[in-house]
Design a protein around this motif. Structure first.
Motif, PDB file in Angstrom:
ATOM      1  N   ASN A  41      70.173 -52.527  -6.602  1.00 35.17           N
ATOM      2  CA  ASN A  41      70.862 -51.295  -6.212  1.00 35.17           C
ATOM      3  C   ASN A  41      72.312 -51.343  -6.657  1.00 35.17           C
ATOM      4  O   ASN A  41      72.840 -50.384  -7.203  1.00 35.17           O
ATOM      5  CB  ASN A  41      70.746 -51.095  -4.702  1.00 35.17           C
ATOM      6  CG  ASN A  41      71.236 -49.725  -4.278  1.00 35.17           C
ATOM      7  OD1 ASN A  41      71.208 -48.787  -5.064  1.00 35.17           O
ATOM      8  ND2 ASN A  41      71.680 -49.619  -3.043  1.00 35.17           N
ATOM      9  N   VAL A  42      72.986 -52.451  -6.430  1.00 35.97           N
ATOM     10  CA  VAL A  42      74.399 -52.570  -6.781  1.00 35.97           C
ATOM     11  C   VAL A  42      74.587 -52.653  -8.289  1.00 35.97           C
ATOM     12  O   VAL A  42      75.465 -52.012  -8.851  1.00 35.97           O
ATOM     13  CB  VAL A  42      75.014 -53.812  -6.078  1.00 35.97           C
ATOM     14  CG1 VAL A  42      76.395 -54.119  -6.629  1.00 35.97           C
ATOM     15  CG2 VAL A  42      75.055 -53.613  -4.582  1.00 35.97           C
ATOM     16  N   TYR A  45      70.946 -49.544 -10.044  1.00 39.33           N
ATOM     17  CA  TYR A  45      70.656 -48.189  -9.588  1.00 39.33           C
ATOM     18  C   TYR A  45      71.904 -47.358  -9.335  1.00 39.33           C
ATOM     19  O   TYR A  45      71.945 -46.178  -9.699  1.00 39.33           O
ATOM     20  CB  TYR A  45      69.779 -48.216  -8.338  1.00 39.33           C
ATOM     21  CG  TYR A  45      68.397 -48.768  -8.595  1.00 39.33           C
ATOM     22  CD1 TYR A  45      67.600 -48.249  -9.597  1.00 39.33           C
ATOM     23  CD2 TYR A  45      67.895 -49.833  -7.850  1.00 39.33           C
ATOM     24  CE1 TYR A  45      66.342 -48.767  -9.842  1.00 39.33           C
ATOM     25  CE2 TYR A  45      66.649 -50.353  -8.088  1.00 39.33           C
ATOM     26  CZ  TYR A  45      65.862 -49.805  -9.087  1.00 39.33           C
ATOM     27  OH  TYR A  45      64.633 -50.317  -9.325  1.00 39.33           O
ATOM     28  N   LYS A  46      72.947 -47.925  -8.713  1.00 34.87           N
ATOM     29  CA  LYS A  46      74.160 -47.146  -8.462  1.00 34.87           C
ATOM     30  C   LYS A  46      74.834 -46.717  -9.767  1.00 34.87           C
ATOM     31  O   LYS A  46      75.186 -45.543  -9.911  1.00 34.87           O
ATOM     32  CB  LYS A  46      75.124 -47.922  -7.561  1.00 34.87           C
ATOM     33  CG  LYS A  46      74.754 -47.838  -6.109  1.00 34.87           C
ATOM     34  CD  LYS A  46      75.837 -48.392  -5.237  1.00 34.87           C
ATOM     35  CE  LYS A  46      75.414 -48.281  -3.764  1.00 34.87           C
ATOM     36  NZ  LYS A  46      76.438 -48.809  -2.886  1.00 34.87           N
ATOM     37  N   PRO A  47      75.062 -47.611 -10.735  1.00 35.93           N
ATOM     38  CA  PRO A  47      75.653 -47.143 -11.998  1.00 35.93           C
ATOM     39  C   PRO A  47      74.751 -46.138 -12.714  1.00 35.93           C
ATOM     40  O   PRO A  47      75.239 -45.158 -13.296  1.00 35.93           O
ATOM     41  CB  PRO A  47      75.805 -48.415 -12.827  1.00 35.93           C
ATOM     42  CG  PRO A  47      75.845 -49.526 -11.843  1.00 35.93           C
ATOM     43  CD  PRO A  47      74.982 -49.081 -10.706  1.00 35.93           C
ATOM     44  N   THR A  49      72.570 -44.080 -11.257  1.00 36.94           N
ATOM     45  CA  THR A  49      72.660 -42.836 -10.495  1.00 36.94           C
ATOM     46  C   THR A  49      73.981 -42.128 -10.781  1.00 36.94           C
ATOM     47  O   THR A  49      74.026 -40.907 -10.936  1.00 36.94           O
ATOM     48  CB  THR A  49      72.527 -43.128  -8.989  1.00 36.94           C
ATOM     49  OG1 THR A  49      71.321 -43.850  -8.764  1.00 36.94           O
ATOM     50  CG2 THR A  49      72.508 -41.852  -8.186  1.00 36.94           C
ATOM     51  N   LYS A  50      75.060 -42.939 -10.838  1.00 34.61           N
ATOM     52  CA  LYS A  50      76.374 -42.351 -11.135  1.00 34.61           C
ATOM     53  C   LYS A  50      76.371 -41.715 -12.520  1.00 34.61           C
ATOM     54  O   LYS A  50      76.861 -40.596 -12.708  1.00 34.61           O
ATOM     55  CB  LYS A  50      77.449 -43.436 -11.043  1.00 34.61           C
ATOM     56  CG  LYS A  50      78.844 -42.923 -11.269  1.00 34.61           C
ATOM     57  CD  LYS A  50      79.866 -44.035 -11.151  1.00 34.61           C
ATOM     58  CE  LYS A  50      81.251 -43.510 -11.466  1.00 34.61           C
ATOM     59  NZ  LYS A  50      82.242 -44.562 -11.479  1.00 34.61           N
ATOM     60  N   SER A  51      75.804 -42.381 -13.503  1.00 33.51           N
ATOM     61  CA  SER A  51      75.731 -41.836 -14.867  1.00 33.51           C
ATOM     62  C   SER A  51      74.893 -40.565 -14.898  1.00 33.51           C
ATOM     63  O   SER A  51      75.253 -39.583 -15.561  1.00 33.51           O
ATOM     64  CB  SER A  51      75.124 -42.857 -15.824  1.00 33.51           C
ATOM     65  OG  SER A  51      75.941 -43.979 -15.940  1.00 33.51           O
ATOM     66  N   GLU A  53      74.384 -38.501 -12.366  1.00 37.47           N
ATOM     67  CA  GLU A  53      75.141 -37.442 -11.696  1.00 37.47           C
ATOM     68  C   GLU A  53      76.262 -36.918 -12.590  1.00 37.47           C
ATOM     69  O   GLU A  53      76.513 -35.715 -12.636  1.00 37.47           O
ATOM     70  CB  GLU A  53      75.695 -37.962 -10.369  1.00 37.47           C
ATOM     71  CG  GLU A  53      74.651 -38.116  -9.304  1.00 37.47           C
ATOM     72  CD  GLU A  53      75.204 -38.704  -8.015  1.00 37.47           C
ATOM     73  OE1 GLU A  53      76.438 -38.955  -7.949  1.00 37.47           O
ATOM     74  OE2 GLU A  53      74.405 -38.912  -7.086  1.00 37.47           O
TER      75      GLU A  53
END
Length: 161
Positions: A41-42, A45-47, A49-51, A53
């Motif tokens: 996730n860290v 998935y977060k990067p 998801t950020k990309s 978005e």
């Protein structure tokens, strides 16, 4: 021989408890799974998801800007069409005015030509009348002269004076 080894392995597995053993390894595997999920996730998935978005925001902003530009282009096209229509109407007015002016000028020239023709006709009539009167005087003189000669021949020169 191969059958015997498979059978022995199956018997050993059946003795130990089956597919999953519920002992200390199950909670350890659960903790490992949760740590893996947190790390993924860290790190991933977060990067990601950020990309995603950011890309969605970029697409949304681009669509909004494109809609605004399209609306502005349509408005400008409508204004240009209106100005073009106004220009056409104005040019038709100018053409109509020029045609009316040309007709007025033509009518004035025709009237002037008719007036000149009338003056020339009157002048020609006067000249003809003058020539007619001159011819009549000339004829009267000749008639008088001829009459006088006839009288002289008929009566003699002594009696005619």
């Amino acid at each position: 021989m191969m059958h015997w080894t498979v059978l022995l392995a199956v018997e050993e597995a059946a003795k130990e408890g089956g597919l999953f053993d519920i002992d200390a390894t199950l909670p350890l595997m659960a903790v490992q799974f949760l740590i893996l999920v947190a790390v993924l996730n860290v790190i991933f998935y977060k990067p990601l998801t950020k990309s995603i978005e950011e890309r969605a925001d970029y697409i949304r902003n681009t669509q909004v800007a494109a809609k605004e530009r399209l609306a502005k282009a349509q408005q400008l096209a409508q204004e240009y069409e209106q100005k073009l229509g106004d220009s056409r109407r104005e040019s038709q007015k100018v053409i109509a005015q020029a045609q009316a002016d040309a007709q007025k000028i033509a009518a004035a020239k025709v009237a002037e030509a008719q007036k000149e023709a009338q003056v020339a006709r009157e002048k020609a009539g006067q000249e003809i009348e003058q020539q007619k009167q001159d011819a009549m005087r000339s004829l009267e003189q000749e008639v008088d002269s001829l009459s006088h000669q006839i009288l002289e021949k008929l009566l003699g020169p002594e009696l005619v004076k």
